[in-house]
Design an enzyme around this catalytic site. Structure first.
Site, PDB file in Angstrom:
ATOM      1  N   ASP A   1      -2.107 -10.920  -1.255  1.00  0.00           N
ATOM      2  CA  ASP A   1      -3.194 -10.623  -0.493  1.00  0.00           C
ATOM      3  C   ASP A   1      -4.497 -10.319  -0.530  1.00  0.00           C
ATOM      4  O   ASP A   1      -5.038  -9.693  -1.740  1.00  0.00           O
ATOM      5  CB  ASP A   1      -2.099  -9.248  -0.146  1.00  0.00           C
ATOM      6  CG  ASP A   1      -2.535  -8.787   1.706  1.00  0.00           C
ATOM      7  OD1 ASP A   1      -4.375  -8.152   1.730  1.00  0.00           O
ATOM      8  OD2 ASP A   1      -1.722  -8.560   2.053  1.00  0.00           O
TER       9      ASP A   1
ATOM     10  N   HIS B   1      -6.077  -8.002  -0.124  1.00  0.00           N
ATOM     11  CA  HIS B   1      -6.177  -6.347  -0.130  1.00  0.00           C
ATOM     12  C   HIS B   1      -5.550  -6.067  -1.572  1.00  0.00           C
ATOM     13  O   HIS B   1      -4.162  -6.439  -1.737  1.00  0.00           O
ATOM     14  CB  HIS B   1      -5.494  -5.464   0.801  1.00  0.00           C
ATOM     15  CG  HIS B   1      -6.265  -5.360   1.950  1.00  0.00           C
ATOM     16  ND1 HIS B   1      -6.306  -6.812   3.194  1.00  0.00           N
ATOM     17  CD2 HIS B   1      -8.137  -4.853   2.563  1.00  0.00           C
ATOM     18  CE1 HIS B   1      -6.966  -6.698   4.133  1.00  0.00           C
ATOM     19  NE2 HIS B   1      -7.804  -5.692   3.480  1.00  0.00           N
TER      20      HIS B   1
ATOM     21  N   ASP C   1      -4.119 -12.943   5.096  1.00  0.00           N
ATOM     22  CA  ASP C   1      -5.433 -12.088   5.041  1.00  0.00           C
ATOM     23  C   ASP C   1      -6.662 -12.553   4.774  1.00  0.00           C
ATOM     24  O   ASP C   1      -7.803 -12.110   4.726  1.00  0.00           O
ATOM     25  CB  ASP C   1      -5.381 -10.104   5.445  1.00  0.00           C
ATOM     26  CG  ASP C   1      -4.878 -10.381   3.970  1.00  0.00           C
ATOM     27  OD1 ASP C   1      -4.159 -11.282   2.953  1.00  0.00           O
ATOM     28  OD2 ASP C   1      -4.477  -8.847   3.545  1.00  0.00           O
TER      29      ASP C   1
ATOM     30  N   HIS D   1       0.507  -0.891   0.207  1.00  0.00           N
ATOM     31  CA  HIS D   1      -0.236   0.121  -0.393  1.00  0.00           C
ATOM     32  C   HIS D   1       0.998   0.764   0.381  1.00  0.00           C
ATOM     33  O   HIS D   1       0.537   2.549  -0.147  1.00  0.00           O
ATOM     34  CB  HIS D   1      -1.053   0.190   1.249  1.00  0.00           C
ATOM     35  CG  HIS D   1      -1.806  -1.015   1.224  1.00  0.00           C
ATOM     36  ND1 HIS D   1      -2.512  -0.986   0.271  1.00  0.00           N
ATOM     37  CD2 HIS D   1      -1.980  -1.893   2.391  1.00  0.00           C
ATOM     38  CE1 HIS D   1      -3.544  -2.426   0.774  1.00  0.00           C
ATOM     39  NE2 HIS D   1      -3.157  -2.847   1.730  1.00  0.00           N
TER      40      HIS D   1
END
Length: 305
Positions: A166, A168, A244, A126
């Site tokens: 991931d 996200h 995650d 990110h």
């Protein structure tokens, strides 16, 4: 396959561990689960130098990254009056810079030997040269790519692949490489959750957006279909192996099991090995007590590759 780990990867967060679901000490738990597994291990000699980080950041970010107000915001925890920059630097930022050094070490070794290198930490997808967010302060893949270009281990025309699994979307990597046509991104992510930037999602070359509630069978099928689009014309691959995606994770929204994560990594790494693409795996996110078990299971499944 070689494992990259340093005991200082672990975050001794103190009171902050009650304010964010990230398991800052999962790395040592992974190592405990791997006691009986024969895997060669390496460790970065030291954290990446701040001057190297500054080379990657724009001028405004160089200031923000030394300001605890912006760091707290990026770590997604409220500002704590008695916690200053020095504490954050010692407990969180230095371990993160060490992880950046681990990703760079893995990339260098992968390019030299063609082996799979697995950095337990890193995968800060990110962060970018313009921003830090989502518990990601430094973009380790972006910094590593910059250094590999600088030291001549990658050329301007070398193609690089980033496979992000991931839960996200990797908005930081997508933004960092927005103008680089030689860096291709495959991103399997939950389209219902953060980050929702249309601009960065559109930058992904091989997008696999999935809905909340996806289980292992569908997830692995869609991933396999996307991997079949990848050819062998890449000098290097990075894999962001976030855990995650687990059903017990409170932030990812998927419903994978530990064994699904192990299958996922084996599918990816087997495909990349078949294509003879040097590869470095990075940690990514993971916000449950099963995260360490999933990482260890994946390493065990891939240890003979």
């Amino acid at each position: 396959m070689k494992l990259i780990y340093d005991q200082n990867y672990n975050y001794n967060l103190g009171v902050l561990k009650y304010l964010h679901p990230f398991d800052g000490e999962k790395f040592k738990r992974v190592m405990a689960e791997l006691q009986d597994v024969v895997v060669d291990k390496l460790a970065p000699l030291k954290a990446i130098n701040l001057n190297v980080v500054d080379e990657y950041l724009n001028e405004l970010m160089r200031l923000k990254i030394r300001d605890e107000v912006f760091i707290f915001r990026a770590l997604e925890v409220p500002k704590i009056p008695f916690v200053g920059f020095d504490f954050l630097d010692k407990k969180i930022l230095t371990p993160m810079r060490l992880a950046v050094a681990g990703t760079l070490l893995g990339a260098e070794k992968a390019l030299e030997s063609g082996e799979i290198m697995w950095n337990l930490s890193g995968g800060f997808h990110h962060a970018s040269n313009l921003n830090m967010e989502g518990f990601c302060i430094y973009n380790d893949i972006g910094i590593s790519y910059q250094q590999l270009r600088k030291n001549g281990k990658l050329s301007e025309t070398d193609k690089v692949l980033i496979i992000d699994v991931d839960a996200h979307h990797g908005n930081g990597n997508a933004y960092s490489f927005k103008d680089n046509e030689n860096v291709h991104l495959l991103d399997v992510y939950n389209e219902d959750i953060y980050p929702t930037s249309v601009f960065t999602r559109n930058r992904v070359n091989f997008p696999v957006p999935l809905k909340s509630g996806v289980e292992g069978c569908e997830y692995l099928e869609k991933l396999t279909q996307a991997l079949e689009l990848i050819t062998g014309n890449y000098a290097l691959a990075f894999v962001i192996a976030g855990t995650d995606v687990l059903a017990v994770d409170k932030l990812g929204g998927f419903k994978l099991k530990v064994e699904d994560v192990a299958k996922r990594e084996k599918i990816i790494l087997s495909h990349l090995k078949t294509l003879e693409i040097p590869t470095v795996v990075t940690g990514g996110g993971g916000y449950s007590k099963q995260s360490a078990a999933a990482i260890a299971a994946a390493i065990k499944a891939c240890s003979t590759l």
